[in-house]
Design an enzyme around this catalytic site. Sequence first.
Site, PDB file in Angstrom:
ATOM      1  N   ASP A   1      34.760  64.554  91.813  1.00 35.39           N
ATOM      2  CA  ASP A   1      35.189  65.701  92.615  1.00 35.39           C
ATOM      3  C   ASP A   1      35.988  66.644  91.719  1.00 35.39           C
ATOM      4  O   ASP A   1      37.214  66.692  91.779  1.00 35.39           O
ATOM      5  CB  ASP A   1      36.042  65.205  93.781  1.00 35.39           C
ATOM      6  CG  ASP A   1      36.263  66.261  94.846  1.00 35.39           C
ATOM      7  OD1 ASP A   1      35.616  67.316  94.776  1.00 35.39           O
ATOM      8  OD2 ASP A   1      37.083  66.025  95.746  1.00 35.39           O
TER       9      ASP A   1
ATOM     10  N   GLU B   1      28.459  75.285  96.279  1.00 42.96           N
ATOM     11  CA  GLU B   1      28.862  75.722  97.606  1.00 42.96           C
ATOM     12  C   GLU B   1      28.461  77.158  97.946  1.00 42.96           C
ATOM     13  O   GLU B   1      28.601  78.067  97.139  1.00 42.96           O
ATOM     14  CB  GLU B   1      30.384  75.578  97.738  1.00 42.96           C
ATOM     15  CG  GLU B   1      30.893  75.808  99.135  1.00 42.96           C
ATOM     16  CD  GLU B   1      32.175  75.036  99.398  1.00 42.96           C
ATOM     17  OE1 GLU B   1      32.934  75.464 100.270  1.00 42.96           O
ATOM     18  OE2 GLU B   1      32.403  74.009  98.740  1.00 42.96           O
TER      19      GLU B   1
ATOM     20  N   LYS C   1      25.981  73.199  99.309  1.00 37.98           N
ATOM     21  CA  LYS C   1      27.136  72.758 100.091  1.00 37.98           C
ATOM     22  C   LYS C   1      27.464  73.799 101.160  1.00 37.98           C
ATOM     23  O   LYS C   1      27.701  74.974 100.849  1.00 37.98           O
ATOM     24  CB  LYS C   1      28.316  72.574  99.142  1.00 37.98           C
ATOM     25  CG  LYS C   1      29.378  71.615  99.602  1.00 37.98           C
ATOM     26  CD  LYS C   1      30.330  71.358  98.445  1.00 37.98           C
ATOM     27  CE  LYS C   1      31.464  70.455  98.823  1.00 37.98           C
ATOM     28  NZ  LYS C   1      32.421  70.303  97.712  1.00 37.98           N
TER      29      LYS C   1
ATOM     30  N   THR D   1      29.783  69.927 104.408  1.00 37.82           N
ATOM     31  CA  THR D   1      31.173  69.639 104.074  1.00 37.82           C
ATOM     32  C   THR D   1      32.109  70.038 105.219  1.00 37.82           C
ATOM     33  O   THR D   1      31.656  70.532 106.245  1.00 37.82           O
ATOM     34  CB  THR D   1      31.550  70.366 102.761  1.00 37.82           C
ATOM     35  OG1 THR D   1      32.846  69.950 102.335  1.00 37.82           O
ATOM     36  CG2 THR D   1      31.517  71.869 102.935  1.00 37.82           C
TER      37      THR D   1
ATOM     38  N   PHE E   1      35.879  64.291 105.439  1.00 37.20           N
ATOM     39  CA  PHE E   1      37.106  64.496 104.650  1.00 37.20           C
ATOM     40  C   PHE E   1      38.208  63.509 105.068  1.00 37.20           C
ATOM     41  O   PHE E   1      38.986  63.773 105.979  1.00 37.20           O
ATOM     42  CB  PHE E   1      37.588  65.935 104.826  1.00 37.20           C
ATOM     43  CG  PHE E   1      36.939  66.908 103.887  1.00 37.20           C
ATOM     44  CD1 PHE E   1      35.658  66.727 103.430  1.00 37.20           C
ATOM     45  CD2 PHE E   1      37.635  68.032 103.450  1.00 37.20           C
ATOM     46  CE1 PHE E   1      35.058  67.626 102.564  1.00 37.20           C
ATOM     47  CE2 PHE E   1      37.055  68.945 102.576  1.00 37.20           C
ATOM     48  CZ  PHE E   1      35.760  68.742 102.135  1.00 37.20           C
TER      49      PHE E   1
END
Length: 334
Positions: free
Chosen positions: A18, A100, A136, A160, A182
């Site tokens: 990440d 993303e 994403k 996400t 998350f």
Amino acid sequence: MPKSFLDQLRTMTVVVADTGDINAIKKFQPQDATTNPSLITSAAQMPQYQEIVDATLLEARKELGEAAPPTEVVSLAFDRLAIAFGMGILEIISGRVSTEVDARLSYNTEATIAKAHYLISRYEAHGLTRDRVLIKIAATWEGIKAAEALEKEGIHCNLTLLFGMHQAIACAEAGVKLISPFVGRILDWHKKETGRDSYPAPEDPGVLSVARIYNYYKKFGYQTEIMGASFRNMGEIVELAGCDLLTISPPLLDELQQTEGELVRKLDPAIASHADIAKIPMDKATFEAMHASDRMAAEKLDEGIKSFSKALETLEELLKDRLAKLEEVTLSSV
């Protein structure tokens, strides 16, 4: 010889880095990697990546011409920068990188699809195939619908900012390739709500949320992959050993690498297949009703979109300042 937790985790879970820091990815050699505007902003400010940033800005300026306003140049440069970091990462890892879509498009299905097409086209222009990239997208209803359309075109997605069961079920029924619940942000909300300083890892609300999604998916045979994300401590990771994927920051990867002992698998599809779980049919009305009744999910989704949008605006300002300096140097050398 004792094995580290990280080595053992790799036998049961795909480890994802990440970070946008290419050097950190080289160090830990994850199978996959994921980035977001915050991570790219951090990496873009590191001296070792200044050359990439400068080259991307100058390329965007050249493509748009001298008359184009800086805001347009910077907007183009951001997408190109995300691709540049993505390609740098893909040279190191064997798996996929997540890139993303602009978080400000989270409630616009058509704009999200258009941006995804652009990002994939840039990767393909550099000779990379679609199976190496995950687009994403925030797990709003509109984002999930965009992902459903993209998946049908062979463009795989990573949904996400996922906090609630309704989001997870909608993603699975849409045929989304991967979701990123998350963990840490769920924990943050519950700590604030209850006033507690901490939770034991087995009782961590974020851990319990991912375990519930995992068991639901495996029970009903959904192929959508689950990638736990946003960890606050190593205990959360240990409790999710066996999850399809876990995306982990470099400091926690380092902690896992330095820790020895037996790592017990906690999530197992064989066990999940026998779980007593009721199936929940999902449509827009059900999604909206469940979202409205899940205050944590509603608040964290809204907060996450705003946070990613702000990070993008911060990066745009940094790029605008850097572009001005580059053009000043160019003018002074004429």
